[in-house]
Design a protein around this motif. Structure first.
Motif, short mmCIF file in Angstrom:
data_model
loop_
_atom_site.label_atom_id
_atom_site.label_comp_id
_atom_site.label_asym_id
_atom_site.label_seq_id
_atom_site.Cartn_x
_atom_site.Cartn_y
_atom_site.Cartn_z
N THR A 50 0.60 -1.29 0.02
CA THR A 50 -0.02 0.07 -0.09
C THR A 50 0.87 1.24 0.04
OG1 THR A 50 0.03 0.32 2.49
CG2 THR A 50 -1.78 -1.26 1.24
N PRO A 51 0.19 2.35 -0.32
CA PRO A 51 1.07 3.57 -0.15
C PRO A 51 1.51 4.05 1.13
CG PRO A 51 -0.98 4.02 -1.41
CD PRO A 51 -1.05 2.60 -1.01
N ALA A 52 0.89 3.37 2.12
CA ALA A 52 1.32 3.65 3.72
C ALA A 52 2.53 2.89 3.85
CB ALA A 52 0.19 3.44 4.55
N GLY A 53 3.05 2.18 2.76
CA GLY A 53 4.11 1.21 3.03
C GLY A 53 4.17 0.00 3.76
N GLU A 54 2.75 -0.38 3.88
CA GLU A 54 2.52 -1.72 4.54
C GLU A 54 2.16 -2.74 3.48
OE1 GLU A 54 -0.43 -1.86 7.60
OE2 GLU A 54 1.15 -0.46 8.86
N SER A 55 2.55 -3.83 3.86
CA SER A 55 2.32 -4.97 2.81
C SER A 55 1.68 -6.19 3.20
CB SER A 55 3.86 -5.58 2.40
OG SER A 55 4.45 -5.84 3.67
N LEU A 56 0.95 -6.80 2.38
CA LEU A 56 0.29 -8.09 2.66
C LEU A 56 0.47 -8.95 1.62
CD1 LEU A 56 -3.37 -8.47 3.84
CD2 LEU A 56 -2.88 -9.52 1.89
N LEU A 57 1.08 -10.14 1.94
CA LEU A 57 1.18 -11.15 0.82
C LEU A 57 0.31 -12.33 0.96
CD1 LEU A 57 3.45 -12.75 -1.01
CD2 LEU A 57 4.04 -13.84 1.13
N VAL A 58 -0.24 -12.64 -0.03
CA VAL A 58 -1.66 -13.80 0.10
C VAL A 58 -0.53 -15.03 -0.34
CG1 VAL A 58 -3.67 -14.58 -0.98
CG2 VAL A 58 -3.20 -12.04 -0.90
N ASP A 59 -0.59 -15.90 0.73
CA ASP A 59 -0.05 -17.17 0.61
C ASP A 59 1.48 -17.13 0.11
OD1 ASP A 59 -2.34 -18.29 1.14
OD2 ASP A 59 -3.25 -18.31 -0.95
N THR A 60 2.15 -18.18 0.02
CA THR A 60 3.49 -18.76 0.18
C THR A 60 4.14 -19.44 -0.86
OG1 THR A 60 3.66 -20.08 1.82
CG2 THR A 60 3.80 -17.59 2.48
N GLY A 61 3.29 -19.99 -1.77
CA GLY A 61 3.70 -20.85 -2.61
C GLY A 61 4.07 -22.23 -1.94
N TRP A 62 4.87 -23.06 -2.87
CA TRP A 62 5.20 -24.46 -2.58
C TRP A 62 6.42 -24.43 -1.71
CZ3 TRP A 62 2.31 -28.21 -4.80
CH2 TRP A 62 1.38 -27.80 -5.99
N ASP A 63 6.41 -25.28 -0.92
CA ASP A 63 7.63 -25.93 -0.25
C ASP A 63 8.74 -26.80 -1.28
OD1 ASP A 63 6.06 -28.18 -0.27
OD2 ASP A 63 6.36 -28.70 1.80
N GLY A 64 9.81 -27.00 -0.85
CA GLY A 64 10.63 -27.73 -1.46
C GLY A 64 11.49 -26.92 -2.59
N HIS A 65 12.00 -27.45 -3.75
CA HIS A 65 12.39 -26.64 -4.95
C HIS A 65 13.65 -25.79 -4.41
CE1 HIS A 65 9.46 -28.26 -7.43
NE2 HIS A 65 8.39 -27.91 -6.31
N ASP A 66 14.45 -26.19 -3.30
CA ASP A 66 15.44 -25.23 -2.98
C ASP A 66 15.04 -23.92 -2.57
OD1 ASP A 66 17.51 -27.13 -3.28
OD2 ASP A 66 18.00 -26.90 -5.07
N GLY A 67 13.91 -23.65 -2.04
CA GLY A 67 13.41 -22.47 -1.73
C GLY A 67 12.99 -21.72 -2.77
N ARG A 68 12.62 -22.16 -3.75
CA ARG A 68 12.30 -21.39 -5.24
C ARG A 68 11.18 -20.14 -4.90
NH1 ARG A 68 9.14 -24.91 -9.15
NH2 ARG A 68 7.54 -24.02 -7.53
N ASP A 69 10.20 -20.62 -4.05
CA ASP A 69 9.22 -19.94 -4.29
C ASP A 69 9.38 -18.72 -3.20
OD1 ASP A 69 8.16 -21.22 -6.20
OD2 ASP A 69 6.56 -22.30 -4.87
N ALA A 70 9.88 -19.09 -2.00
CA ALA A 70 10.36 -17.92 -1.06
C ALA A 70 11.45 -17.00 -1.68
CB ALA A 70 11.00 -18.86 0.12
N ASP A 71 12.21 -17.49 -2.60
CA ASP A 71 13.22 -16.57 -3.20
C ASP A 71 12.48 -15.65 -4.03
OD1 ASP A 71 15.13 -17.75 -1.79
OD2 ASP A 71 16.04 -19.03 -3.52
#
Ligand SMILES: [Zn+2]
Length: 349
Positions: A50-71
């Motif tokens: 948001t323009p107030a600098g706050e963030s909201l992440l909807v879901d985090t993807g899959w596990d495994g894959h050497d942390g691909r989705d987190a990266d």
């Protein structure tokens, strides 16, 4: 005399600053809201800033894959200049939505987790396993935790996120300005029933000035219809994240044509989502200006895929390209395809 001369100069200088300040405020554009639709190969990870600098992440993807989705999530967060994700909103507890939590939490600061309450699919070992890992993380006491319910407005500053569905329950009263009779409630062919965690997905409608977005996680067809028939409790939407990766179990005519998005975006993978039946419904929605897809859908083939400029990841080697949406309070928004570097603008109406 010298004193009054200086006072006069000082006053004039002060006046100039006031005028400059006023004109900057009046003419300068207000800060936009950003949405990153991150490619997690048929899972979900969507970052709102948001323009107030706050963030909201909807879901985090899959596990495994050497942390691909987190990266990939962290890369988007850094692109937005974030040093922390304030809220992680979990639609439901399937692997493609919460699998990536431990990997993300190990690498990037998170403030609060928001979920729909307990896991409702206790007979699925994979879901139970990942839900337990999430519970262990909450038990560390490092994070705040909110259990949301339909009707709640999330405590995010700079945009209004209203929960409209969750834990199998629906918004009771229409959103402000919504509640019109939906002319798209005629009987359509029902896909198979889905009583997995998908049925308990939580989702929200987001409002930023005149710009409105909708993300309902993986809720099945039946709940989409209940939300929009006989009256449409959601109203019209500018930007629609196609439900359930664009699979045909969701994306009912009643919902999609009822909310009539200007732009829709499927968070599909090459081999998951982007069903021809769902694609047809979205594509024929009244007033639709564009249908974006994170991936070329193999199931869709030549007849049911958008032109290349609307694809982040065309057929072929996968580069994890994303879309970045820049939305303004007047309702206008831009969509950047990170693969081509090109932006398409959707002016205010
Ligand atoms: Zn999913």
């Amino acid at each position: 005399m010298t004193f009054s001369y200086r006072a006069l100069i000082g006053f004039l200088f002060f006046l100039m600053i006031c005028i400059a300040g006023t004109s900057t405020t009046a003419a300068g554009p207000s800060k936009p809201l950003l949405i990153y639709t991150i490619d997690v190969e048929g899972g979900q990870a969507t970052l709102f800033v948001t323009p107030a600098g706050e963030s909201l992440l909807v879901d985090t993807g899959w596990d495994g894959h050497d942390g691909r989705d987190a990266d990939r999530i962290i890369a988007a967060a850094r692109d937005a200049g974030l040093s922390k994700i304030n809220y992680v909103f979990l639609t439901h507890f399937h692997q493609d939505h919460i699998g990536g939590i431990p990997q993300l939490a190990a690498k990037f600061p998170i403030g609060t987790f928001i979920d729909h309450g307990p896991n409702r699919e206790t007979d699925d070992a994979g879901t139970v396993k990942r839900w337990k890992l999430y519970q262990e993380l909450l038990a560390t006491g490092k994070y705040k935790h909110i259990v949301a319910k339909p009707g709640d407005i999330l405590p995010v500053h700079g945009a209004q996120f209203t929960v409209v569905v969750g834990d199998g329950k629906l918004l009771e009263k229409p959103l402000p300005g919504a509640g019109q009779t939906n002319s798209n409630c005629q009987k359509a062919k029902q896909p198979p029933e889905d009583h997995s965690e998908n049925e308990f997905s939580q989702g929200f409608a987001m409002k930023f000035g005149k710009f409105r977005a909708l993300d309902l996680g993986d809720i099945p067809f039946v709940e989409e219809v209940a939300l929009t028939c006989p009256v449409n409790k959601i109203g019209k939407i500018d930007f629609f994240i196609a439900t359930h990766h664009g699979l045909f179990y969701s994306n009912s005519l009643a919902l999609v044509h009822g909310v009539a998005p200007r732009v829709a975006l499927m968070e599909n993978g090459a081999k998951k989502g982007g069903s021809p039946a769902a694609w047809d419904i979205i594509k024929s929605s009244p007033g639709l200006e564009a249908l974006y897809q994170l991936h070329w859908s193999e199931e869709g083939g030549a007849a049911h895929n958008s032109p290349a400029e609307f694809l982040a990841n065309p057929d072929g080697p996968d580069a994890g390209n994303y879309f970045k949406i820049t939305a303004h309070e007047d309702g206008s928004f831009d969509v950047l395809n990170s693969r081509t570097g090109k932006t398409k603008s959707y002016p205010a109406k």
